[in-house]
Design a protein around this motif. Structure first.
Motif, mmCIF file in Angstrom:
data_model
loop_
_atom_site.group_PDB
_atom_site.id
_atom_site.type_symbol
_atom_site.label_atom_id
_atom_site.label_comp_id
_atom_site.label_asym_id
_atom_site.label_seq_id
_atom_site.Cartn_x
_atom_site.Cartn_y
_atom_site.Cartn_z
ATOM 1 N N LEU A 1 32.754 -77.209 85.176
ATOM 2 C CA LEU A 1 33.319 -77.460 86.503
ATOM 3 C C LEU A 1 32.676 -76.586 87.582
ATOM 4 N N PRO A 2 32.583 -75.240 87.421
ATOM 5 C CA PRO A 2 31.890 -74.463 88.451
ATOM 6 C C PRO A 2 30.380 -74.652 88.434
ATOM 7 N N LEU A 3 29.796 -74.896 87.263
ATOM 8 C CA LEU A 3 28.338 -75.011 87.198
ATOM 9 C C LEU A 3 27.826 -76.312 87.807
ATOM 10 N N SER A 4 28.622 -77.374 87.735
ATOM 11 C CA SER A 4 28.187 -78.656 88.291
ATOM 12 C C SER A 4 28.540 -78.809 89.769
ATOM 13 N N ALA A 5 29.307 -77.852 90.293
ATOM 14 C CA ALA A 5 29.714 -77.901 91.702
ATOM 15 C C ALA A 5 28.847 -76.950 92.530
ATOM 16 N N PRO A 6 28.814 -77.130 93.863
ATOM 17 C CA PRO A 6 28.097 -76.181 94.716
ATOM 18 C C PRO A 6 28.662 -74.777 94.535
ATOM 19 N N PRO A 7 27.867 -73.705 94.629
ATOM 20 C CA PRO A 7 26.460 -73.710 95.044
ATOM 21 C C PRO A 7 25.462 -73.965 93.921
ATOM 22 N N PHE A 8 25.926 -74.086 92.675
ATOM 23 C CA PHE A 8 24.978 -74.240 91.563
ATOM 24 C C PHE A 8 24.492 -75.677 91.425
ATOM 25 N N SER A 9 25.433 -76.637 91.415
ATOM 26 C CA SER A 9 25.109 -78.070 91.335
ATOM 27 C C SER A 9 24.113 -78.371 90.214
ATOM 28 N N LEU A 10 24.395 -77.839 89.026
ATOM 29 C CA LEU A 10 23.487 -78.042 87.904
ATOM 30 C C LEU A 10 23.702 -79.426 87.284
ATOM 31 N N SER A 11 22.622 -79.966 86.722
ATOM 32 C CA SER A 11 22.722 -81.220 85.991
ATOM 33 C C SER A 11 23.384 -80.963 84.643
ATOM 34 N N HIS A 12 23.736 -82.033 83.942
ATOM 35 C CA HIS A 12 24.344 -81.860 82.633
ATOM 36 C C HIS A 12 23.347 -81.279 81.634
ATOM 37 N N THR A 13 22.076 -81.586 81.801
ATOM 38 C CA THR A 13 21.052 -80.965 80.940
ATOM 39 C C THR A 13 21.038 -79.470 81.132
ATOM 40 N N GLU A 14 21.070 -79.027 82.382
ATOM 41 C CA GLU A 14 21.031 -77.591 82.672
ATOM 42 C C GLU A 14 22.299 -76.889 82.207
ATOM 43 N N GLY B 1 24.034 -82.792 77.015
ATOM 44 C CA GLY B 1 23.682 -82.757 78.436
ATOM 45 C C GLY B 1 22.419 -83.534 78.737
ATOM 46 N N ALA B 2 21.385 -83.347 77.895
ATOM 47 C CA ALA B 2 20.113 -84.035 78.133
ATOM 48 C C ALA B 2 20.249 -85.544 77.961
ATOM 49 N N LEU B 3 20.919 -85.990 76.893
ATOM 50 C CA LEU B 3 21.080 -87.425 76.670
ATOM 51 C C LEU B 3 21.922 -88.077 77.768
ATOM 52 N N THR B 4 22.909 -87.351 78.267
ATOM 53 C CA THR B 4 23.741 -87.896 79.343
ATOM 54 C C THR B 4 22.926 -88.133 80.596
ATOM 55 N N ASP B 5 22.056 -87.190 80.932
ATOM 56 C CA ASP B 5 21.207 -87.373 82.112
ATOM 57 C C ASP B 5 20.217 -88.519 81.928
ATOM 58 N N LEU B 6 19.786 -88.752 80.681
ATOM 59 C CA LEU B 6 18.792 -89.800 80.418
ATOM 60 C C LEU B 6 19.423 -91.183 80.269
ATOM 61 N N ALA B 7 20.553 -91.254 79.546
ATOM 62 C CA ALA B 7 21.077 -92.575 79.181
ATOM 63 C C ALA B 7 22.584 -92.700 79.297
ATOM 64 N N GLY B 8 23.257 -91.706 79.852
ATOM 65 C CA GLY B 8 24.709 -91.775 79.981
ATOM 66 C C GLY B 8 25.413 -91.123 78.803
ATOM 67 N N TRP B 9 26.681 -90.767 79.016
ATOM 68 C CA TRP B 9 27.395 -89.998 77.990
ATOM 69 C C TRP B 9 27.663 -90.810 76.731
ATOM 70 N N ARG B 10 27.743 -92.134 76.847
ATOM 71 C CA ARG B 10 28.013 -92.948 75.657
ATOM 72 C C ARG B 10 26.875 -92.884 74.643
ATOM 73 N N ALA B 11 25.648 -92.696 75.134
ATOM 74 C CA ALA B 11 24.495 -92.613 74.235
ATOM 75 C C ALA B 11 24.620 -91.424 73.286
ATOM 76 N N VAL B 12 25.265 -90.360 73.736
ATOM 77 C CA VAL B 12 25.453 -89.175 72.902
ATOM 78 C C VAL B 12 26.186 -89.546 71.619
ATOM 79 N N TYR B 13 27.247 -90.305 71.746
ATOM 80 C CA TYR B 13 28.069 -90.644 70.593
ATOM 81 C C TYR B 13 27.444 -91.736 69.727
ATOM 82 N N LEU B 14 26.652 -92.623 70.325
ATOM 83 C CA LEU B 14 25.934 -93.610 69.535
ATOM 84 C C LEU B 14 24.894 -92.941 68.634
ATOM 85 N N VAL B 15 24.126 -92.023 69.188
ATOM 86 C CA VAL B 15 23.108 -91.313 68.410
ATOM 87 C C VAL B 15 23.759 -90.499 67.300
ATOM 88 N N ALA B 16 24.866 -89.832 67.629
ATOM 89 C CA ALA B 16 25.564 -89.020 66.623
ATOM 90 C C ALA B 16 26.062 -89.881 65.468
#
Length: 400
Positions: free
Chosen positions: A239-252, A157-172
């Motif tokens: 799906l529910p956490l990233s949608a209203p009313p929560f609208s959480l980031s992928h890091t959260e 979640g944190a890497l996706t917010d910083l550099a996109g989801w592809r960065a997650v798999y590159l680092v791994a």
């Protein structure tokens, strides 16, 4: 047959390396859970079919369990494990550079195929351990696996917010290459004498083990149910956490996985209790906890705190049951630990694929209440099945 080489002590650095490597390997199969929405949107999958990303990984995992994990009873385990880590890195690079939904799903299946190195590490650790400590050793390695899963969700979640989801798999992929080098230096060549079967007979013996060993059948079905239950929670959670009313980031969203850190404690303690003959008692308590967890989980719309409580409960129950399962089946055929692991984890892969695929469809049709009812129903089925089969697996040391 020549005796196996002397095993290194499974305390301190060696056991820690087993746990760390296992955690890193299994993390690759869990990065996608908090990223399903952004991965699906990027490559043209609908939200209702986003669960296919996880299902493809679990399909590959299931094939790897059948085709690769049994090789630990036939080949040099160090070469096998290091080779799988190298191929896993290639698969992760392929995910990172995917440009279509078809390429992504195929690459995720390859990631799952190679992620079974986790089970090769568990079987190798069990083979190195003394019988009286096998449950404890498996519990420690499983704790590493739990932490790997949890960190996968948070870091992804944190890497996706910083550099996109592809960065997650590159680092791994880069980390996988580094761990392969460490394992080559630290692991013994093999812990047990090699099997004399041909490869086709080795694979065929998986069916024989399931047919002949009631402990494997029963604990395998429990694995199918409990992992279907946990993926019913995890796959649609973003799906529910990233949608209203929560609208959480992928890091959260990823940070919610840390609430399941109690699962690592459950794994470590369950191993010791199983060594003392309390595997059945651990299972009953843990499955009850998984069922009760769906009550606070169902209250997500009232408060995120209820979700945290439910995640703690279900993850603790899951890992305690999982370790108790392994502690009991490894007592059956010590000379076939890799094949026992493979057969058992096939049930796990089937359950995970079913839970992740069906839960996203249920969420699309019935929302979070529907997912909660589905999860509670699976947990209830697991508890009922355990109660019905309670006397089929005698305690090895006289405990309950």
């Amino acid at each position: 047959m020549a005796a196996a080489p002397a095993a290194p002590p499974l305390g301190g650095p060696v056991l820690a390396l087993f746990a760390f490597a296992s955690g890193l390997a299994v993390a690759s199969a869990y990065f996608a859970h908090p990223l399903l929405d952004v991965m699906a949107d990027d490559l043209g999958l609908s939200r209702a079919t986003a669960g296919l990303i996880v299902a493809a990984t679990q399909l590959g995992y299931g094939l790897g369990l059948i085709l690769l994990v049994p090789l630990g009873d036939l080949l040099d385990r160090r070469r096998l494990i290091v080779g799988q880590f190298l191929l896993s890195a290639l698969a992760l690079f392929a995910v990172a550079f995917s440009r279509s939904a078809a390429m992504l799903l195929a690459s995720m299946a390859a990631v799952g195929l190679m992620a079974v190195v986790t089970q090769a590490l568990v079987a190798h650790a069990a083979g190195l351990a003394r019988p009286a400590e096998r449950g404890h050793v498996v519990g420690v390695v499983t704790s590493g696996i739990v932490l790997g899963i949890l960190m996968a969700r948070s870091v992804a979640g944190a890497l996706t917010d910083l550099a996109g989801w592809r960065a997650v798999y590159l680092v791994a992929a880069l980390l996988g290459l580094a761990v392969a080098a460490l394992l080559w230096r630290a692991l013994p060549a093999r812990a047990t004498p090699r099997a004399t079967l041909s490869y086709p007979r080795l694979i065929g013996s998986l069916v024989t083990l399931v047919v002949e060993e009631p402990a494997l059948r029963i604990r395998g079905i429990l694995a199918l149910l409990i992992f279907a239950d946990i993926t019913t929670l995890l796959a649609p959670l973003v799906l529910p956490l990233s949608a209203p009313p929560f609208s959480l980031s992928h890091t959260e969203v990823g940070l919610f996985g840390l609430a399941g850190a109690a699962g690592a404690l459950g794994a470590a303690r369950a191993g010791r209790w199983t060594d003392r003959g309390h595997g059945q008692r651990v299972t009953g308590v843990a499955l009850s906890l998984m069922l009760l967890a769906w009550l606070p989980i169902s209250l997500l719309d009232r408060s995120l705190l209820w979700l945290v409580v439910g995640v703690v409960m279900i993850d603790f129950g899951l890992q305690a049951t999982h370790v108790a399962n392994q502690g009991l089946i490894y007592r059956v055929r010590p000379e076939a630990q890799s094949r026992l692991t493979a057969a058992y984890m096939v049930f796990y892969a089937i359950g995970s694929a079913l839970g992740s695929s069906l839960s996203t469809l249920v969420y699309a049709c019935a929302g979070w209440p529907g997912v909660s009812l589905m999860g509670a129903g699976i947990a209830l089925a697991a508890l009922a099945f355990w109660a019905l089969t309670l006397r089929a697996i005698p305690s090895p040391t006289g405990g309950a």
